[in-house]
Design a protein around this motif. Structure first.
Motif, PDB file in Angstrom:
ATOM      1  N   MET A   1       0.853  -1.164   0.000  1.00  0.00           N
ATOM      2  CA  MET A   1       0.000   0.000   0.000  1.00  0.00           C
ATOM      3  C   MET A   1       0.908   1.240   0.000  1.00  0.00           C
ATOM      4  O   MET A   1       1.876   1.304   0.745  1.00  0.00           O
ATOM      5  CB  MET A   1      -0.887  -0.021   1.243  1.00  0.00           C
ATOM      6  N   SER A   2       0.569   2.193  -0.804  1.00  0.00           N
ATOM      7  CA  SER A   2       1.350   3.431  -0.874  1.00  0.00           C
ATOM      8  C   SER A   2       1.099   4.272   0.375  1.00  0.00           C
ATOM      9  O   SER A   2       0.134   4.059   1.118  1.00  0.00           O
ATOM     10  CB  SER A   2       0.965   4.232  -2.110  1.00  0.00           C
ATOM     11  N   ILE A   3       1.986   5.248   0.611  1.00  0.00           N
ATOM     12  CA  ILE A   3       1.813   6.138   1.761  1.00  0.00           C
ATOM     13  C   ILE A   3       0.500   6.905   1.633  1.00  0.00           C
ATOM     14  O   ILE A   3      -0.270   6.997   2.585  1.00  0.00           O
ATOM     15  CB  ILE A   3       2.999   7.113   1.882  1.00  0.00           C
ATOM     16  N   ALA A  37       3.394  15.935   5.350  1.00  0.00           N
ATOM     17  CA  ALA A  37       4.560  16.814   5.196  1.00  0.00           C
ATOM     18  C   ALA A  37       5.829  15.985   5.044  1.00  0.00           C
ATOM     19  O   ALA A  37       6.697  16.301   4.220  1.00  0.00           O
ATOM     20  CB  ALA A  37       4.674  17.753   6.396  1.00  0.00           C
ATOM     21  N   THR A  38       5.924  14.915   5.805  1.00  0.00           N
ATOM     22  CA  THR A  38       7.078  14.027   5.710  1.00  0.00           C
ATOM     23  C   THR A  38       7.147  13.377   4.338  1.00  0.00           C
ATOM     24  O   THR A  38       8.225  13.253   3.749  1.00  0.00           O
ATOM     25  CB  THR A  38       6.999  12.952   6.804  1.00  0.00           C
ATOM     26  N   SER A  39       6.014  12.994   3.819  1.00  0.00           N
ATOM     27  CA  SER A  39       5.971  12.386   2.484  1.00  0.00           C
ATOM     28  C   SER A  39       6.508  13.349   1.434  1.00  0.00           C
ATOM     29  O   SER A  39       7.271  12.961   0.544  1.00  0.00           O
ATOM     30  CB  SER A  39       4.538  11.968   2.154  1.00  0.00           C
ATOM     31  N   ARG A  40       6.133  14.610   1.544  1.00  0.00           N
ATOM     32  CA  ARG A  40       6.639  15.616   0.599  1.00  0.00           C
ATOM     33  C   ARG A  40       8.152  15.783   0.734  1.00  0.00           C
ATOM     34  O   ARG A  40       8.868  15.868  -0.259  1.00  0.00           O
ATOM     35  CB  ARG A  40       5.935  16.960   0.815  1.00  0.00           C
ATOM     36  N   LYS A  41       8.629  15.824   1.978  1.00  0.00           N
ATOM     37  CA  LYS A  41      10.070  15.967   2.211  1.00  0.00           C
ATOM     38  C   LYS A  41      10.841  14.778   1.636  1.00  0.00           C
ATOM     39  O   LYS A  41      11.895  14.939   1.024  1.00  0.00           O
ATOM     40  CB  LYS A  41      10.364  16.091   3.704  1.00  0.00           C
ATOM     41  N   LEU A  42      10.316  13.588   1.843  1.00  0.00           N
ATOM     42  CA  LEU A  42      10.993  12.404   1.316  1.00  0.00           C
ATOM     43  C   LEU A  42      10.971  12.381  -0.205  1.00  0.00           C
ATOM     44  O   LEU A  42      11.936  11.951  -0.842  1.00  0.00           O
ATOM     45  CB  LEU A  42      10.358  11.127   1.881  1.00  0.00           C
ATOM     46  N   GLY A  43       9.888  12.849  -0.802  1.00  0.00           N
ATOM     47  CA  GLY A  43       9.821  12.939  -2.266  1.00  0.00           C
ATOM     48  C   GLY A  43      10.865  13.892  -2.806  1.00  0.00           C
ATOM     49  O   GLY A  43      11.559  13.592  -3.789  1.00  0.00           O
ATOM     50  N   TRP A  44      10.999  15.034  -2.158  1.00  0.00           N
ATOM     51  CA  TRP A  44      11.993  16.021  -2.574  1.00  0.00           C
ATOM     52  C   TRP A  44      13.398  15.442  -2.426  1.00  0.00           C
ATOM     53  O   TRP A  44      14.227  15.540  -3.325  1.00  0.00           O
ATOM     54  CB  TRP A  44      11.856  17.286  -1.730  1.00  0.00           C
ATOM     55  N   TYR A  73      17.732  16.667   5.177  1.00  0.00           N
ATOM     56  CA  TYR A  73      16.290  16.544   4.933  1.00  0.00           C
ATOM     57  C   TYR A  73      15.816  15.108   5.155  1.00  0.00           C
ATOM     58  O   TYR A  73      14.741  14.877   5.715  1.00  0.00           O
ATOM     59  CB  TYR A  73      15.933  17.000   3.517  1.00  0.00           C
ATOM     60  N   VAL A  74      16.612  14.139   4.725  1.00  0.00           N
ATOM     61  CA  VAL A  74      16.237  12.735   4.923  1.00  0.00           C
ATOM     62  C   VAL A  74      16.176  12.415   6.415  1.00  0.00           C
ATOM     63  O   VAL A  74      15.227  11.776   6.888  1.00  0.00           O
ATOM     64  CB  VAL A  74      17.221  11.789   4.193  1.00  0.00           C
ATOM     65  N   ARG A  75      17.166  12.861   7.164  1.00  0.00           N
ATOM     66  CA  ARG A  75      17.170  12.617   8.618  1.00  0.00           C
ATOM     67  C   ARG A  75      15.967  13.269   9.290  1.00  0.00           C
ATOM     68  O   ARG A  75      15.330  12.672  10.156  1.00  0.00           O
ATOM     69  CB  ARG A  75      18.466  13.134   9.230  1.00  0.00           C
ATOM     70  N   ARG A  76      15.650  14.508   8.905  1.00  0.00           N
ATOM     71  CA  ARG A  76      14.492  15.197   9.490  1.00  0.00           C
ATOM     72  C   ARG A  76      13.197  14.449   9.177  1.00  0.00           C
ATOM     73  O   ARG A  76      12.329  14.295  10.035  1.00  0.00           O
ATOM     74  CB  ARG A  76      14.397  16.624   8.962  1.00  0.00           C
TER      75      ARG A  76
END
Length: 97
Positions: A1-3, A37-44, A73-76
């Motif tokens: 299942m996707s996020i 918000a985390t999903s967007r950060k991980l995408g970036w 960004y990945v760590r955050r």
């Protein structure tokens, strides 16, 4: 299942539960907002990592500051995801059965 699918499924399941208090719903909304918000950060960050990998594989050079910024960004995002999951787990543990 996707996020996105998981988040949508969770939101719909929460909306159907009539026993939840307004405080619980507000807390869940905060967690879902944090996960989106985390999903967007991980995408970036994933996009940047892919671009850097492509550049390095083609013999190019990458500025170390860019690599450090992306890893930050990945760590955050990982920290935010962990915190959100812990909040969800704590809420499930605290719920009466």
């Amino acid at each position: 299942m996707s996020i996105a699918g998981f988040l949508a499924h969770s939101a719909l399941a929460a909306a159907r539960d009539q026993t939840r208090t307004a405080a619980t719903i507000a807390a869940d909304q905060d967690v879902l907002t944090e996960l989106f918000a985390t999903s967007r950060k991980l995408g970036w960050a994933g996009s940047n990592l892919n671009q850097m990998t492509k550049t390095l594989n083609s013999g190019g050079d990458i500025d170390s500051a860019r690599i450090k910024a992306t890893l930050t960004y990945v760590r955050r995002a990982a920290t935010a995801t962990k915190a959100a999951v812990e909040r969800i787990n704590n809420q499930q543990t605290d719920e009466p059965t």
